[in-house]
Scaffold this active site. Structure first.
Site, short mmCIF file in Angstrom:
data_model
loop_
_atom_site.label_atom_id
_atom_site.label_comp_id
_atom_site.label_asym_id
_atom_site.label_seq_id
_atom_site.Cartn_x
_atom_site.Cartn_y
_atom_site.Cartn_z
N GLU A 98 0.73 -1.05 -0.47
CA GLU A 98 -0.40 -0.12 0.09
C GLU A 98 0.77 1.39 -0.41
O GLU A 98 2.34 1.37 0.33
CB GLU A 98 -0.77 -0.04 1.41
CG GLU A 98 -2.23 0.92 1.54
CD GLU A 98 -2.97 1.45 0.23
OE1 GLU A 98 -2.64 1.39 -0.86
OE2 GLU A 98 -3.81 1.26 0.59
N ASP B 216 -3.26 5.46 6.82
CA ASP B 216 -4.03 6.51 7.16
C ASP B 216 -5.41 5.79 8.52
O ASP B 216 -4.29 5.61 9.46
CB ASP B 216 -4.77 7.31 6.30
CG ASP B 216 -4.79 8.72 6.54
OD1 ASP B 216 -4.90 8.86 7.95
OD2 ASP B 216 -4.66 9.72 5.35
#
Length: 186
Positions: free
Chosen positions: A99, A103
């Site tokens: 990725e 977040d």
């Protein structure tokens, strides 16, 4: 032309190259004697994934998924949808999900749950950037390129409104670039 929208460079090309090589060496050690399958979460991770797998010396396979929780905005909507699924069966395989940025964790928590249901031998998460201050789901990466503060970053695959992905570094986007769009949506 895009460089004028960058407030400052956060991670240079050289820093990215060095850290990707370090991550690849760690993956080589962890998967010695095995053949992991790397799954790129499109679109943001494609540049990172390409550099990472070129630095890995083990035999490996690749596949791609596309999931979205952002749309064209600057924050996660919290609603995740798969827009492109895997081409390969992952049952019994060692999986490394690649990725661009971890977040809120919303997207990756959903994705990891879906992948786990497909009964791989193992799943590990490799993220280029980790923003732990924004986490709302309990997702932890096994391999982290760089921890990053709560900044709006672009480049090296990361985008804002599908722009800036092709920058060879990671930079902080000037707020005036995205704030007018955000305030116009309100």
């Amino acid at each position: 032309m895009q460089a004028q929208d960058i407030e400052r460079v956060l991670f240079t090309e050289e820093a990215l190259r060095t850290r990707v090589a370090e991550l690849a060496a760690q993956i080589d050690r962890d998967y010695a004697g095995r053949e992991p399958m790397f799954i790129s979460v499109l679109r943001g991770s494609f540049i990172f994934m390409a550099d990472l797998v070129r630095a890995v010396t083990l035999p490996c396979k690749l596949d791609f998924m596309a999931v979205s929780s952002y749309g064209s905005g600057t924050t996660s909507s919290g609603q995740v949808k798969i827009t492109k699924d895997l081409s390969e069966n992952i049952e019994g395989r060692d999986i490394v999900v690649v990725e661009d940025i971890l977040d809120s964790g919303n997207t990756l928590a959903y994705l990891l749950q879906i992948l786990q249901a497909r009964r791989p031998a193992s799943i590990r998460l490799c993220t280029l950037l980790d923003k732990p201050s924004r986490r709302v789901k309990p997702v932890q990466a096994d391999y982290v390129g760089f921890p990053v503060e709560d900044l709006f970053v672009v480049g090296y695959g990361l985008d804002y409104a599908e722009r800036y992905r092709n920058l060879p570094y990671i930079g902080v986007l000037k707020p005036q670039v995205y704030e007018p769009a955000a305030s116009g949506d309100a």
